[in-house]
Motif scaffolding. Structure first.
Motif, short mmCIF file in Angstrom:
data_model
loop_
_atom_site.label_atom_id
_atom_site.label_comp_id
_atom_site.label_asym_id
_atom_site.label_seq_id
_atom_site.Cartn_x
_atom_site.Cartn_y
_atom_site.Cartn_z
N LEU B 31 -2.27 -13.97 -21.12
CA LEU B 31 -1.88 -12.88 -20.22
C LEU B 31 -0.53 -12.28 -20.60
O LEU B 31 -0.07 -11.35 -19.95
N GLY B 32 0.10 -12.83 -21.61
CA GLY B 32 1.33 -12.21 -22.09
C GLY B 32 2.60 -12.97 -21.80
O GLY B 32 3.69 -12.47 -22.06
N GLN B 37 9.67 -13.16 -24.03
CA GLN B 37 9.35 -12.15 -23.02
C GLN B 37 10.27 -12.27 -21.82
O GLN B 37 10.55 -13.39 -21.37
N GLN B 38 10.66 -11.12 -21.31
CA GLN B 38 11.42 -11.16 -20.07
C GLN B 38 10.45 -11.10 -18.88
O GLN B 38 9.51 -10.30 -18.88
N VAL B 42 8.88 -11.11 -8.69
CA VAL B 42 8.90 -9.94 -7.83
C VAL B 42 8.34 -10.20 -6.43
O VAL B 42 8.45 -9.37 -5.56
N GLY B 43 7.75 -11.36 -6.21
CA GLY B 43 7.22 -11.63 -4.88
C GLY B 43 6.78 -13.07 -4.72
O GLY B 43 6.54 -13.78 -5.71
N ALA B 52 4.68 -14.25 -7.66
CA ALA B 52 4.24 -13.07 -8.41
C ALA B 52 5.31 -12.70 -9.43
O ALA B 52 6.47 -12.48 -9.07
N SER B 54 6.53 -10.24 -12.75
CA SER B 54 6.27 -9.06 -13.54
C SER B 54 6.38 -9.45 -15.01
O SER B 54 7.33 -10.13 -15.41
N ARG B 56 5.23 -7.83 -19.02
CA ARG B 56 4.60 -6.82 -19.87
C ARG B 56 3.96 -5.67 -19.10
O ARG B 56 2.83 -5.27 -19.35
N GLY B 57 4.64 -5.19 -18.08
CA GLY B 57 4.16 -3.99 -17.39
C GLY B 57 3.14 -4.22 -16.31
O GLY B 57 2.55 -3.29 -15.80
N THR B 58 2.91 -5.50 -15.94
CA THR B 58 2.00 -5.74 -14.83
C THR B 58 2.57 -6.85 -13.96
O THR B 58 3.57 -7.47 -14.30
N VAL B 59 1.91 -7.10 -12.83
CA VAL B 59 2.35 -8.17 -11.94
C VAL B 59 1.23 -9.22 -11.89
O VAL B 59 0.06 -8.87 -11.68
N ILE B 60 1.58 -10.47 -12.10
CA ILE B 60 0.58 -11.53 -12.10
C ILE B 60 1.00 -12.64 -11.14
O ILE B 60 2.13 -13.12 -11.17
N ALA B 61 0.08 -13.01 -10.24
CA ALA B 61 0.34 -14.09 -9.31
C ALA B 61 -0.04 -15.41 -9.97
O ALA B 61 -1.11 -15.52 -10.57
#
Lengths: 653, 73
Positions: B31-32, B37-38, B42-43, B52, B54, B56-61
């Motif tokens: 998933l990246g 990677q930074q 975010v949640g 959650a 952030s 590579r440009g998306t949010v993953i839980a």
């Protein structure tokens, strides 16, 4: 016919493209023996290419992590119905290029004949970047076409490239390889991907090269802002709670007038048929067997439409993924998963779409456990039953008390299902027999306004699946049950001079039922019903409720109105006839204790043939549904007997 | 050394290593979530788990226990 398989990561625009290419005129096919679902369709005629299009579930890589992914990936290599694809179209989100290149490069490594459909280029451009598609094509050695699956821009070009490929290639000449990668190889692949990304994506304006990667890899800002509220402790919890409340109230109160209409229509249709055809075997079969069976199927359609509409809106907006995330921890405690959330919620409408929705749970153990407890969640077919029984306990004018009892029933039903999940989870090695690494990794999609047209059409498709799946089962059983209550004494001869005309039909029904196979069967059950404080007539009503639970109400009406005729009033309500019903010793049959016992029985018992049939299909055998039946119906019976007799022991009539 | 599961709300960090023994490591990499990677927290769910991120440009839980296999700085 040539096969084109669509492959792509979740949220890469794959389904949108599939819908555009197929005109949403597809059929759902299962991978045999598994619950992995494919959509198959012919390419729309206007594209001028005769090919079968296969939409596969979204995947992240060609190396499977779970059993279901293994099946999905096998299906991409060679689907048991359709064989190996002649061409693979992979969708790739340009704004997520670095993540989505992984799958594209694996597909290339596997040697598939590949065309890439590049989606969401506009989002990338809005961020202030542009992508050099020519360069990317050269690096990957694969044709890449920029498309917009919603407007259809670029799709014609995609099809003409696909056509050229299909005319010249021969899938038998390809040496398709199974991809296997360890973590280090994956990391190397990502390094390569980052190099590619740096070469093909650049800022539109020169001058901010320094930190451009941070901007490129920044998620949608509005989404982050909304999540700050929706995932927060105070507001997040409140909004989640309100969303669920809205969901339930709509599914029940919005649907109920429509359900009444459907019910009235089929009632009218049945009577109308009888008027036209007169009394007789054929007329009774059509009106009481077929039409009322069709009614039993159709009465839930409004509710299921609304269920799928709201679920669809929640899903398309992006909230459903958040809901699953918010509820994951408490559900994990009892062996479930955040992804069990949607199936469980759907279970309040109907267990059948709920069990089908459990497919989205990747972990086999958690999926089976979710399916296992869904029948315990009070589905809407139980509402008419509860309504009847509550009306017997308290006068229907007393809205407050009736409402309170119904609320208690629901809270009890939720408690029971969660408790059972916890208990089964303890014995999972014996019951579920599946082990899998429990995981919850879920992409939270960017919030967006749902497209109503798409949501409506998905709602329609899901409802069709329900009607096709459950309809024939419910209809068949209601005809069988009609026959059981109708034969062998279907034409009893009564002395017309003794009975006045108004009651003649009623008397015929009494005779018919008393001599029916159902009564024979019910009388076998008499000793079973007795400990519950009930007799064979309720036994028969429970038996008929196996077609669909709400049939219990009409059966009770039939059984008791027919057998308990009040000399003083021709028109006796079902409640009134129930009040007249007596046990052998002359004591009233329906008392507070026996009604509570019946309510308990209906909360817990598994008495829905369609649910069992769907469970059999989804779990791949009869073991789970039979186990559920024995556990839930047996448990419901024992509990009900204990409660009725304890209540009586403590002086509750 | 800290792991991604210990980040505070809104905090950013760079992934420096991944615990390859963890069964979820492969999926996280796919998933990246890769070294260098930074990522940013975010949640959080209202039970503080899952988290959650952030990336590579998306949010993953991701569950806390799974985020623990990402070592960050």
């Amino acid at each position: 016919m040539k096969i084109i398989t669509l492959v792509g990561a979740p949220n890469s625009g794959k389904t949108t493209l599939f819908n555009y290419l197929s005109g949403q005129n597809y059929k759902t096919v299962n991978y045999p023996g598994a619950t992995v679902e494919y959509h198959a369709a012919n390419l729309q005629k206007r594209f001028g290419l005769e090919a079968m299009l296969l939409d596969t579930p979204g995947i992240i890589s060609l190396v499977p992590t779970s059993k279901d992914e293994e099946v999905t990936i096998k299906g991409i290599y060679s689907h048991p119905h359709y064989g190996a694809p002649d061409l693979v179209i992979a969708t790739m989100d340009a704004s997520q290029l670095s993540r989505h290149l992984l799958l594209a490069m694996e597909l290339k490594q596997a040697n598939f004949d590949l065309v890439i459909a590049l989606t969401m280029v506009d989002i990338l451009e809005r961020k202030g970047f542009e992508i050099d598609i020519d360069k990317l094509q050269k690096i990957l050695g694969v044709p890449i076409i920029k498309i917009d699956g919603r407007s259809g821009e670029g799709v014609d070009e995609l099809i003409s490239v696909a056509k050229r490929k299909l005319e010249t290639n021969n899938k038998n000449l390809y040496d398709i390889k199974i991809i296997e990668e360890n973590n280090q190889e994956l990391l190397n692949l990502y390094k390569e991907i980052e190099k590619i990304e740096a070469e093909v994506i650049r800022p539109k304006k020169r001058g901010f090269a320094g930190s451009y990667k941070n901007i490129l890899h920044k998620p949608d800002e509005l989404t982050i802002k909304i999540d700050k509220i929706l995932l927060s402790k105070g507001w997040g919890f409140l909004i989640f709670f309100l969303a669920m409340l809205f969901f339930f109230s709509s599914v029940f109160w919005l649907a109920s007038p429509l359900m009444d209409l459907v019910d009235m229509f089929f009632g009218w249709l049945g009577n109308f048929t009888k008027e036209i055809l007169g009394h007789g075997l054929i007329s009774d079969l059509i009106s009481d067997g077929i039409i009322s069976g069709l009614g039993a199927v159709s009465v839930f359609v409004p509710q299921i439409l609304i269920l799928f509409l709201i679920l669809g809106l929640l899903e398309d907006s992006g909230y459903l993924a958040r809901g699953a995330m918010l509820i994951d921890r408490p559900l994990r405690k009892i062996g479930l998963n955040g992804r069990s959330f949607v199936p469980m919620v759907s279970g309040f409408a109907c267990a059948i779409p709920a069990i089908m929705a459990a497919r989205t749970i990747p972990n086999a153990k958690e999926r089976l456990l979710t399916i296992f407890i869904i029948p315990l969640i009070s589905c809407s077919a139980r509402i008419p039953v509860y309504a009847l029984l509550i009306a017997y306990l308290v006068p229907p004018e007393n809205y407050l008390l009736s409402g309170l009892i119904l609320t208690i029933i629901y809270i009890f039903s939720i408690t029971i299902s969660l408790t059972v999940a916890g208990i089964i989870n303890k014995f999972r090695d014996k019951v579920i027999r599946e082990t899998d690494n429990s995981t919850f990794i879920l992409e939270l999609p960017t919030y967006r306004l749902p497209k109503l047209r798409v949501t409506l059409s998905n709602m329609w498709t899901s409802t069709k699946v329900y009607v096709k799946g459950a309809g024939p089962i419910i209809l068949t059983f209601s005809i069988i049950l009609w026959a059981l209550t109708y034969f062998p004494n279907y034409n009893p001869q009564l002395d017309k001079t003794q009975i006045d005309a108004a009651k003649y039909e009623n008397a015929v029904q009494i005779e018919r039922i008393n001599g029916s196979y159902a009564a024979d069967l019910g009388k076998i059950f008499e000793p079973v019903m007795k400990p519950m404080g009930l007799d064979w007539r309720v036994g028969v009503a429970i038996l008929t409720s196996f077609a669909a639970r709400e049939v219990f109400v009409s059966s009770m009406a039939l059984m008791f109105k027919a057998t308990e005729v009040d000399e003083n009033s021709v028109q006796s309500s079902i409640i009134h006839s129930m009040k007249l019903a007596k046990n052998e010793d002359g004591s009233p049959m329906f008392t507070t204790s026996s009604i509570i016992g019946l309510i308990l029985f209906f909360i817990i018992a598994l008495q829905c043939v369609s649910t069992m049939a769907i469970t059999k299909r989804e779990t791949g055998g009869w073991r789970i549904p039979v186990l559920q039946f024995v556990l839930y119906s047996g448990g419901a019976y024992i509990l009900s007997v204990i409660v009725v007799n304890s209540l009586r022991f403590f002086g509750v009539a | 050394m800290r792991t991604a599961s210990e980040l505070t709300q809104g905090e950013s960090a760079t992934i420096i290593d991944i615990d390859n023994q963890h069964p979820s490591a492969k999926r996280l990499i796919e998933l990246g979530f890769t070294p260098g990677q930074q990522i940013q927290l975010v949640g959080k769910s209202f039970f503080n788990d899952p988290l959650a991120f952030s990336v590579r440009g998306t949010v993953i839980a991701v569950r806390k226990s799974e985020a623990a296999c990402l070592k960050v700085r």
